[in-house]
Design a protein around this motif. Structure first.
Motif, mmCIF file in Angstrom:
data_model
loop_
_atom_site.group_PDB
_atom_site.id
_atom_site.type_symbol
_atom_site.label_atom_id
_atom_site.label_comp_id
_atom_site.label_asym_id
_atom_site.label_seq_id
_atom_site.Cartn_x
_atom_site.Cartn_y
_atom_site.Cartn_z
ATOM 1 N N VAL B 4 -22.881 22.161 3.350
ATOM 2 C CA VAL B 4 -22.308 21.068 4.114
ATOM 3 C C VAL B 4 -22.232 21.506 5.563
ATOM 4 C CG1 VAL B 4 -20.269 19.634 4.456
ATOM 5 C CG2 VAL B 4 -20.987 20.244 2.141
ATOM 6 N N TYR B 25 -25.074 16.857 4.446
ATOM 7 C CA TYR B 25 -25.070 17.699 3.253
ATOM 8 C C TYR B 25 -26.501 18.035 2.861
ATOM 9 C CZ TYR B 25 -26.440 13.522 0.706
ATOM 10 O OH TYR B 25 -27.120 12.415 0.272
ATOM 11 N N LEU B 33 -18.846 13.214 -2.295
ATOM 12 C CA LEU B 33 -18.524 13.639 -0.934
ATOM 13 C C LEU B 33 -17.087 13.294 -0.576
ATOM 14 C CD1 LEU B 33 -21.877 12.436 0.569
ATOM 15 C CD2 LEU B 33 -21.141 14.832 0.437
ATOM 16 N N CYS B 91 -15.236 18.234 5.780
ATOM 17 C CA CYS B 91 -16.127 17.506 4.881
ATOM 18 C C CYS B 91 -16.436 18.432 3.705
ATOM 19 C CB CYS B 91 -17.398 17.136 5.627
ATOM 20 S SG CYS B 91 -18.572 16.168 4.677
ATOM 21 N N ALA B 93 -18.383 18.697 -0.477
ATOM 22 C CA ALA B 93 -19.297 18.113 -1.454
ATOM 23 C C ALA B 93 -19.094 18.751 -2.815
ATOM 24 C CB ALA B 93 -20.746 18.292 -1.001
#
Lengths: 116, 113
Positions: B4, B25, B33, B91, B93
């Motif tokens: 990411v 990503y 996500l 962020c 994932a």
């Protein structure tokens, strides 16, 4: 209900000493995760427990790091012979059973470890 | 391996201005996500998540994000910044088969008067 709790909130130790960090997950959460957050970096996965299955230790950076979990409750992360590079915030998270798909991980406030 | 990337470790906006935090990503399969926010001395709080279905997801505090598979992106936006939005944003994932979240390095958002 209570969220994920961690203790201590801060820990200062001398290089070479061992430390134990504790995590109390949310009641009923069978999955528990440990992450490390170094200054200016994202979170690094360390280890994952799911029920009675063998833990996923793939993120542990060295054999000085180990973790245990008793059943589906408290977990302790132990760092032996601490080094200065171990200084970081150690975050614990828990979730409902991790199966195919995703269950939200809830994070504790973390333990800030400083190794002098 | 999944990764990411968050572009910009620091973003500064004026109060009332648009907030745009970028996330890309890299994954062999479309992942789940997430955006998390971390206020000083606090744990991570989930802002929003994309799993399946509608690609524009709305979260708490007026934030939203759009999953764009063709661009492998999941940028976070808010139309009008507030001083209380100042925090670090991550962020993350999850592929749905792995146990862990993979995080970006974070973006610190500063909001000025």
């Amino acid at each position: 209900g209570a969220g994920v709790s961690q203790s201590p909130s801060n820990k200062v130790t001398e290089k070479g000493k061992d430390v134990e960090l504790r995590c109390d997950p949310i009641s009923g959460h069978t999955a528990l995760y440990w992450y490390r957050q170094r200054l200016g970096q994202g979170l690094e996965f360390l280890i994952y427990f799911q029920g009675n299955s063998a833990p996923d230790k793939s993120g542990l950076p060295s054999d000085r790091f180990s973790a245990e979990r008793t059943g589906e409750s408290v977990s302790t992360l132990t760092i032996q012979r601490t080094q200065q590079e171990d200084s970081a915030v150690y975050l614990c998270a828990s979730s409902l059973a991790a199966s195919r798909g995703y269950n939200e991980q809830f994070f504790g406030p973390g333990t800030r470890l400083t190794v002098l | 391996a999944q990764s990411v990337t968050q572009l910009g470790s620091h973003v500064s906006v004026s109060e009332g201005a648009l907030v745009l935090l970028r996330c890309n990503y890299s994954s062999s399969v479309p992942p789940y996500l997430f955006w998390y926010v971390q206020y000083p001395n606090q744990g991570l709080q989930l802002l929003l998540k994309y799993t399946t279905g509608a690609t524009l997801v709305k979260g708490i505090n007026g934030f939203e994000a759009e999953f764009k598979k063709s661009e492998t992106s999941f940028h976070l936006t808010k139309p009008s910044a507030h001083m209380s939005d100042a925090a670090e944003y991550f962020c993350a994932a999850h592929t749905g088969t792995a146990s862990k979240l993979t995080f970006g390095t974070g973006t610190r958002l500063q909001v000025t008067l």
